[in-house]
Motif scaffolding. Structure first.
Motif, PDB file in Angstrom:
ATOM      1  N   PRO A  24       0.777  -1.243   0.000  1.00  0.00           N
ATOM      2  CA  PRO A  24       0.000   0.000   0.000  1.00  0.00           C
ATOM      3  C   PRO A  24       0.804   1.288   0.000  1.00  0.00           C
ATOM      4  CG  PRO A  24       0.153  -0.846   2.231  1.00  0.00           C
ATOM      5  CD  PRO A  24       0.911  -1.812   1.357  1.00  0.00           C
ATOM      6  N   ASN A  25       2.129   1.235   0.304  1.00  0.00           N
ATOM      7  CA  ASN A  25       2.812   2.488   0.616  1.00  0.00           C
ATOM      8  C   ASN A  25       4.217   2.578   0.037  1.00  0.00           C
ATOM      9  OD1 ASN A  25       2.769   5.054   1.761  1.00  0.00           O
ATOM     10  ND2 ASN A  25       3.592   4.364   3.719  1.00  0.00           N
ATOM     11  N   ARG A  26       4.432   2.008  -1.126  1.00  0.00           N
ATOM     12  CA  ARG A  26       5.765   2.102  -1.724  1.00  0.00           C
ATOM     13  C   ARG A  26       6.145   3.564  -1.964  1.00  0.00           C
ATOM     14  NH1 ARG A  26       7.778   3.045  -6.696  1.00  0.00           N
ATOM     15  NH2 ARG A  26       5.732   2.922  -7.686  1.00  0.00           N
ATOM     16  N   LYS A  27       5.225   4.325  -2.519  1.00  0.00           N
ATOM     17  CA  LYS A  27       5.517   5.732  -2.822  1.00  0.00           C
ATOM     18  C   LYS A  27       5.904   6.500  -1.567  1.00  0.00           C
ATOM     19  CE  LYS A  27       4.520   6.328  -7.285  1.00  0.00           C
ATOM     20  NZ  LYS A  27       5.421   6.992  -8.249  1.00  0.00           N
ATOM     21  N   GLY A  28       5.120   6.311  -0.513  1.00  0.00           N
ATOM     22  CA  GLY A  28       5.384   7.049   0.713  1.00  0.00           C
ATOM     23  C   GLY A  28       6.705   6.671   1.353  1.00  0.00           C
ATOM     24  N   VAL A  29       6.966   5.362   1.440  1.00  0.00           N
ATOM     25  CA  VAL A  29       8.199   4.893   2.079  1.00  0.00           C
ATOM     26  C   VAL A  29       9.421   5.317   1.268  1.00  0.00           C
ATOM     27  CG1 VAL A  29       9.517   2.826   2.668  1.00  0.00           C
ATOM     28  CG2 VAL A  29       7.121   2.996   3.330  1.00  0.00           C
ATOM     29  N   GLU A  30       9.339   5.220  -0.055  1.00  0.00           N
ATOM     30  CA  GLU A  30      10.470   5.639  -0.880  1.00  0.00           C
ATOM     31  C   GLU A  30      10.754   7.132  -0.728  1.00  0.00           C
ATOM     32  OE1 GLU A  30       9.736   4.411  -4.873  1.00  0.00           O
ATOM     33  OE2 GLU A  30      10.356   2.335  -4.516  1.00  0.00           O
ATOM     34  N   THR A  31       9.699   7.920  -0.537  1.00  0.00           N
ATOM     35  CA  THR A  31       9.888   9.354  -0.322  1.00  0.00           C
ATOM     36  C   THR A  31      10.622   9.610   0.990  1.00  0.00           C
ATOM     37  OG1 THR A  31       7.864   9.859  -1.566  1.00  0.00           O
ATOM     38  CG2 THR A  31       8.702  11.568  -0.102  1.00  0.00           C
ATOM     39  N   ILE A  32      10.232   8.881   2.034  1.00  0.00           N
ATOM     40  CA  ILE A  32      10.913   9.026   3.332  1.00  0.00           C
ATOM     41  C   ILE A  32      12.366   8.575   3.221  1.00  0.00           C
ATOM     42  CG2 ILE A  32      10.965   8.227   5.720  1.00  0.00           C
ATOM     43  CD1 ILE A  32       8.693  10.166   5.137  1.00  0.00           C
ATOM     44  N   VAL A  33      12.594   7.441   2.567  1.00  0.00           N
ATOM     45  CA  VAL A  33      13.958   6.921   2.425  1.00  0.00           C
ATOM     46  C   VAL A  33      14.831   7.918   1.665  1.00  0.00           C
ATOM     47  CG1 VAL A  33      15.364   5.131   1.337  1.00  0.00           C
ATOM     48  CG2 VAL A  33      13.322   4.493   2.612  1.00  0.00           C
ATOM     49  N   SER A  34      14.311   8.470   0.569  1.00  0.00           N
ATOM     50  CA  SER A  34      15.108   9.414  -0.234  1.00  0.00           C
ATOM     51  C   SER A  34      15.388  10.709   0.533  1.00  0.00           C
ATOM     52  CB  SER A  34      14.393   9.726  -1.546  1.00  0.00           C
ATOM     53  OG  SER A  34      13.155  10.363  -1.317  1.00  0.00           O
ATOM     54  N   HIS A  35      14.526  11.042   1.473  1.00  0.00           N
ATOM     55  CA  HIS A  35      14.766  12.238   2.295  1.00  0.00           C
ATOM     56  C   HIS A  35      15.957  12.024   3.233  1.00  0.00           C
ATOM     57  CE1 HIS A  35      13.911  15.771   4.777  1.00  0.00           C
ATOM     58  NE2 HIS A  35      13.996  14.996   5.845  1.00  0.00           N
ATOM     59  N   PHE A  36      16.073  10.834   3.783  1.00  0.00           N
ATOM     60  CA  PHE A  36      17.142  10.558   4.748  1.00  0.00           C
ATOM     61  C   PHE A  36      18.398   9.996   4.091  1.00  0.00           C
ATOM     62  CE2 PHE A  36      13.478  10.656   7.588  1.00  0.00           C
ATOM     63  CZ  PHE A  36      13.983  11.327   8.687  1.00  0.00           C
ATOM     64  N   GLN A  37      18.216   9.173   3.046  1.00  0.00           N
ATOM     65  CA  GLN A  37      19.345   8.496   2.403  1.00  0.00           C
ATOM     66  C   GLN A  37      19.646   9.211   1.086  1.00  0.00           C
ATOM     67  OE1 GLN A  37      21.144   5.705   3.623  1.00  0.00           O
ATOM     68  NE2 GLN A  37      22.508   6.227   1.945  1.00  0.00           N
ATOM     69  N   ASN A  93      -0.760   6.109  -2.152  1.00  0.00           N
ATOM     70  CA  ASN A  93      -0.990   5.103  -3.194  1.00  0.00           C
ATOM     71  C   ASN A  93      -0.176   5.389  -4.456  1.00  0.00           C
ATOM     72  OD1 ASN A  93      -2.349   7.090  -4.633  1.00  0.00           O
ATOM     73  ND2 ASN A  93      -4.257   5.949  -4.808  1.00  0.00           N
ATOM     74  N   HIS A  94      -0.410   4.621  -5.500  1.00  0.00           N
ATOM     75  CA  HIS A  94       0.382   4.698  -6.732  1.00  0.00           C
ATOM     76  C   HIS A  94       0.317   6.074  -7.378  1.00  0.00           C
ATOM     77  CE1 HIS A  94      -2.907   4.797  -9.779  1.00  0.00           C
ATOM     78  NE2 HIS A  94      -3.589   4.382  -8.737  1.00  0.00           N
ATOM     79  N   ALA A  95      -0.774   6.808  -7.150  1.00  0.00           N
ATOM     80  CA  ALA A  95      -0.964   8.118  -7.767  1.00  0.00           C
ATOM     81  C   ALA A  95      -0.531   9.262  -6.870  1.00  0.00           C
ATOM     82  CB  ALA A  95      -2.429   8.287  -8.161  1.00  0.00           C
ATOM     83  N   GLY A  96       0.028   8.933  -5.694  1.00  0.00           N
ATOM     84  CA  GLY A  96       0.459   9.975  -4.773  1.00  0.00           C
ATOM     85  C   GLY A  96      -0.639  10.475  -3.858  1.00  0.00           C
ATOM     86  N   LEU A  97      -1.748   9.737  -3.775  1.00  0.00           N
ATOM     87  CA  LEU A  97      -2.847  10.126  -2.887  1.00  0.00           C
ATOM     88  C   LEU A  97      -2.562   9.637  -1.476  1.00  0.00           C
ATOM     89  CD1 LEU A  97      -5.745  11.314  -2.581  1.00  0.00           C
ATOM     90  CD2 LEU A  97      -6.590   8.993  -2.976  1.00  0.00           C
ATOM     91  N   ALA A  98      -2.471  10.561  -0.530  1.00  0.00           N
ATOM     92  CA  ALA A  98      -2.230  10.204   0.868  1.00  0.00           C
ATOM     93  C   ALA A  98      -3.556  10.095   1.599  1.00  0.00           C
ATOM     94  CB  ALA A  98      -1.354  11.261   1.532  1.00  0.00           C
ATOM     95  N   GLN A  99      -3.811   8.926   2.189  1.00  0.00           N
ATOM     96  CA  GLN A  99      -5.038   8.681   2.942  1.00  0.00           C
ATOM     97  C   GLN A  99      -4.696   8.213   4.353  1.00  0.00           C
ATOM     98  OE1 GLN A  99      -8.336   6.648   0.573  1.00  0.00           O
ATOM     99  NE2 GLN A  99      -6.527   5.929  -0.504  1.00  0.00           N
ATOM    100  N   VAL A 123      -5.450  13.534   0.339  1.00  0.00           N
ATOM    101  CA  VAL A 123      -4.848  14.680  -0.346  1.00  0.00           C
ATOM    102  C   VAL A 123      -3.732  14.179  -1.262  1.00  0.00           C
ATOM    103  CG1 VAL A 123      -5.405  16.339   1.465  1.00  0.00           C
ATOM    104  CG2 VAL A 123      -3.240  15.093   1.570  1.00  0.00           C
ATOM    105  N   PHE A 124      -3.589  14.835  -2.408  1.00  0.00           N
ATOM    106  CA  PHE A 124      -2.530  14.451  -3.331  1.00  0.00           C
ATOM    107  C   PHE A 124      -1.212  15.101  -2.915  1.00  0.00           C
ATOM    108  CE2 PHE A 124      -6.109  13.443  -6.181  1.00  0.00           C
ATOM    109  CZ  PHE A 124      -5.686  12.190  -6.617  1.00  0.00           C
ATOM    110  N   THR A 125      -0.164  14.305  -2.986  1.00  0.00           N
ATOM    111  CA  THR A 125       1.174  14.780  -2.666  1.00  0.00           C
ATOM    112  C   THR A 125       1.996  14.830  -3.945  1.00  0.00           C
ATOM    113  OG1 THR A 125       2.113  12.568  -2.310  1.00  0.00           O
ATOM    114  CG2 THR A 125       0.989  13.607  -0.445  1.00  0.00           C
ATOM    115  N   GLY A 126       3.241  15.221  -3.799  1.00  0.00           N
ATOM    116  CA  GLY A 126       4.126  15.254  -4.963  1.00  0.00           C
ATOM    117  C   GLY A 126       4.769  13.924  -5.263  1.00  0.00           C
ATOM    118  N   SER A 127       4.247  12.823  -4.640  1.00  0.00           N
ATOM    119  CA  SER A 127       4.832  11.490  -4.848  1.00  0.00           C
ATOM    120  C   SER A 127       4.129  10.714  -5.940  1.00  0.00           C
ATOM    121  CB  SER A 127       4.751  10.675  -3.543  1.00  0.00           C
ATOM    122  OG  SER A 127       5.450  11.318  -2.519  1.00  0.00           O
ATOM    123  N   GLY A 128       3.302  11.382  -6.753  1.00  0.00           N
ATOM    124  CA  GLY A 128       2.505  10.679  -7.759  1.00  0.00           C
ATOM    125  C   GLY A 128       3.353  10.056  -8.832  1.00  0.00           C
ATOM    126  N   SER A 129       2.717   9.098  -9.560  1.00  0.00           N
ATOM    127  CA  SER A 129       3.425   8.404 -10.631  1.00  0.00           C
ATOM    128  C   SER A 129       3.480   9.269 -11.862  1.00  0.00           C
ATOM    129  CB  SER A 129       2.722   7.086 -10.940  1.00  0.00           C
ATOM    130  OG  SER A 129       1.352   7.283 -11.206  1.00  0.00           O
TER     131      SER A 129
END
Length: 550
Positions: A387-400, A480-486, A544-550
Motif C-alpha cells: 500500500p505504501n511504496r511511494k510514501g516509504v520511498e519518499t521518506i527513504v530518499s529524504h534521509f538516504q 498510493n500509486h498516484a500519490g494520494l495520501a489517505q 490529499v494528493f502529494t508530490g509522490s505521484g506516478s
C-alpha cells in the motif's frame, strides 16, 4: 447557476448534471430508491423513486406534471420543482413497497442484511404498517453456490438488477442475468459460468436487501454489534478506501468506501478477503530473543534496550555497517520515526526500502467474455501488492541521499560488511516480501532484528523478533500509486501486551508519550517538501494528493 426546489427547499446545483434523487440528497431529502446506483446505468425498474416534478416559470408560477415520474431517470435543470411528499408520490411509494413485500420472506431475524437493509428502512419510513397478502408466497429455491464467495437467497430478491448491471458494466464478465418473466423472474448464472470474477463480492454491497450474501461473513455477526471505522486496504497500491468492521477487536469484514480520488465505489475480492491474517493465532505476541538454547520471550523494554544497544555498538565502530529496511507496509509515520531513529545515532547509517511484491501486470476492468480488457477502464487491481511504496520511498530518499537498494544490502551480507540489520515486514502471507535465499543471506548478519507479524523464514533466522501490529490496529497514512495520501483509523486494540510499530520506534527514539499520527504528519509535511500537503495534519475524507505521484 441552476437552482432546484425540493419540497420548497432551494438547492444550488451549479453546472452539474443531476437527477431528482441526487438533487434531493443535496437538500437533505431522501427519495427512496433500489435500482439506481451512481456507478451503474439507469433502468428505473424498481419504481420506488416516483415523485411529482414541475417547473417554476419566469413569472414565479409553478406548473406541475400531472403524473408521478421516476426520480432516478428524470434530470433536473434551473427551475425544476420536486415534490416528494405530494399525496400522489407517497401513495405510489407505498404501493410499490407493498408489491415488493408480497413475496418477500420474513427472514429479518436471520438475515445478514438486517440492520442495514433498505427494505427495512423504507418500509418503516415510507411503507404501510400491515400487509394485505393472503395468498401463498412465491418461494423459489435458493442458490447457495452461484459463486465461490457469494450465495443467493432467491426468495429475498426484489429484482432491482444492480448485480446484473455490475457484472456487465463494471466487471464486464456478465455471469449474472435475469431468467423467467413477470412474477417468476429470478437472478441466475449461465450454466457452467459461476460468479467468480475478481470483483464478484461487490454485488453483495450493491444488493439493497439480503438476497446476495458474502459466504465469508454469512451468519458471523449482527451488523449493529459491529464497530465501523474508515481505513485503507493494504492489498495493493490502488489504496482502496474501505470501511473496517470489527467487534471485540476481531476484524469481521472489509467493505468499499466511496472515494472518487482512489478506486470509486468498489474493491476487489483479494483485498476484501485478505484480512484473515490479522485474526490469526500464529501472530507474534511478545518479542523473542534467540540464544544458544533457542528462542525465548522477553519483555518489551528489554527488546528495545537490546536493539538500541546492538545498533549503537555497530554504529560506534563503523555506522556504514548498520542497515535499516523500511517495508512498503509501514505507514508514513512509522517510516519517518524509524528513519529518524537511525539518523539520530549516525548520519552514515544506511536506509533502504524493502522489497516490493509484484504479481503479473495491472488487471483492469471491465473485461469481455474472453477476459480481454476494455478501453473504458473503471477499476484496476494493481500488480504492486503493497500500500505504501511511494510514501516509504519518499521518506527513504529524504534521509538516504545516496540511493541504495535492498539488493545492495544483500550484497553487503554476502561480503560480510553488514553487521546490524533492522528489517521491517508486515507483508501479506499471500505475497511474501522475502524469499528463502534472501533470508539465507540476511542470516549471515551478526545482529539481525526482524519486526514482523507472522513466523517466516526470515524470523526463524533473526536474533531478535519484534511483533508487528496489523493495519487494523494502528493509525497512520498510506500514499498510493498516484500519490494520494489517505489516513487510517485503528479499528482494534492491539493484542494484549502488544505495542504498535510506531510506539516501538518512538521508544527507540526516547520520545515520551503515545504515537499521535496527526502530529507526526504535520512534522513530516514541514520537513519533506514533496509531502508538504500533510502539514495541516488532516487528510480529509478523500485524502490529499502529494508530490509522490506516478
Amino acid at each position: 447557476m441552476a437552482t432546484v426546489l425540493v419540497n420548497d427547499i432551494s438547492v444550488d446545483i451549479g453546472d452539474e448534471k443531476l437527477n431528482c434523487v441526487q438533487a434531493a440528497q443535496r437538500a437533505g431529502v431522501t427519495i427512496p430508491h433500489y435500482c439506481w446506483h451512481p456507478a451503474l446505468s439507469v433502468v428505473a425498474s424498481c419504481r420506488m423513486c416516483l415523485v411529482m416534478v414541475g417547473e417554476k416559470k419566469p413569472d414565479g408560477s409553478i406548473a406541475m406534471q400531472p403524473k408521478v415520474v421516476p426520480g432516478c431517470q428524470t434530470p433536473v435543470k434551473d427551475g425544476t420543482v420536486i415534490q416528494t411528499m405530494d399525496p400522489m408520490a407517497t401513495t405510489a411509494q407505498k404501493a410499490t413497497l407493498e408489491n415488493l413485500l408480497l413475496n418477500h420472506p420474513l427472514d429479518c431475524p436471520v438475515c445478514d442484511k438486517a440492520g442495514e437493509c433498505l427494505l427495512q428502512d423504507y418500509s418503516f419510513k415510507f411503507g404501510n404498517a400491515s400487509s394485505r397478502m393472503v395468498d401463498e408466497k412465491n418461494t423459489p429455491p435458493n442458490k447457495p453456490d452461484i459463486g465461490a464467495n457469494v450465495s443467493l437467497f432467491t426468495d429475498r430478491c426484489i429484482m432491482c438488477s444492480r448485480c446484473v448491471r455490475f457484472t456487465r458494466e463494471v466487471a464486464g464478465t456478465a455471469e449474472l442475468h435475469v431468467v423467467q418473466r413477470g412474477n417468476h423472474s429470478e437472478i441466475d448464472i449461465f450454466p457452467g459460468h459461476p460468479l467468480d470474477n475478481k470483483l464478484a463480492t461487490n454485488v453483495v454491497d450493491l444488493c439493497p436487501v439480503g438476497a446476495l450474501a458474502s459466504k465469508d461473513f454469512l451468519y458471523k455477526q449482527r451488523v449493529w454489534n459491529l464497530k465501523t471505522v474508515n481505513s485503507v486496504c493494504t492489498g495493493c497500491s490502488t489504496g482502496c478506501s474501505i470501511h473496517l468492521d470489527t467487534n471485540k477487536d476481531v476484524v469481521y469484514r472489509l467493505r468499499p468506501r466511496f472515494n472518487p480520488r482512489a478506486q470509486g465505489h468498489f474493491m476487489c475480492d483479494e483485498g476484501r478477503l485478505g484480512y484473515h491474517q490479522v485474526n490469526s493465532s500464529q501472530r507474534f505476541r511478545k518479542p523473542l530473543e534467540r540464544g544458544e538454547s533457542g528462542t525465548r520471550p522477553i519483555e518489551w523494554s528489554a527488546a528495545v534496550a537490546s536493539v538500541d544497544r546492538g545498533f549503537r555498538q555497530v554504529s560506534g565502530v563503523d555506522p556504514g555497517n548498520a542497515w535499516f529496511v523500511l517495508s512498503p507496509f509501514l505507514t508514513l509515520e512509522e517510516a519517518w520515526l524509524l528513519a529518524s531513529y537511525a539518523r539520530s545515532v549516525s548520519p552514515f547509517v544506511r536506509i533502504v526500502s524493502g522489497p516490493v511484491p509484484r504479481v503479473g501486470e495491472d488487471d483492469t476492468y471491465p473485461k469481455d467474455r474472453k477476459g480481454r480488457p476494455a478501453s473504458n477502464i473503471k477499476f484496476t487491481i494493481r500488480a504492486e501488492k503493497c500500500p505504501n511504496r511511494k510514501g516509504v520511498e519518499t521518506i527513504v530518499s529524504h534521509f538516504q541521499k545516496t540511493p541504495l537498494s535492498f539488493g545492495d544490502l544483500l550484497q553487503a551480507c554476502d561480503a560480510g560488511s553488514a553487521h546490524f540489520v533492522y528489517v521491517t515486514g508486515g507483508y501479506s502471507s499471500a505475497h511474501p516480501g522475502f524469499r528463502v535465499d534472501d533470508a539465507d543471506k540476511l542470516s549471515k548478519v551478526p545482529n539481525l532484528i526482524v519486526h514482523d507479524l507472522m513466523p517466516s523464514a526470515l524470523t526463524d533466522r533473526a536474533n531478535i523478533v519484534i511483533p508487528s501490529a496489523a493495519f487494523s490496529e494502528k493509525e497512520g497514512t498510506y500514499v498510493n500509486h498516484a500519490g494520494l495520501a489517505q489516513s487510517t483509523v485503528a479499528g482494534c486494540v492491539p493484542l494484549r501486551g502488544m505495542r504498535t510499530d510506531g510506539q516501538v520506534f518512538l521508544d527507540l527514539l526516547g520520545r515520551k508519550g503515545l504515537v499521535r499520527a496527526e502530529e507526526i504528519r504535520k512534522e513530516i509535511g514541514k520537513a519533506v517538501s514533496v509531502l508538504a500537503a500533510l502539514a495541516q495534519g488532516s487528510t480529509g475524507e478523500f485524502g490529499v494528493f502529494t508530490g509522490s505521484g506516478s
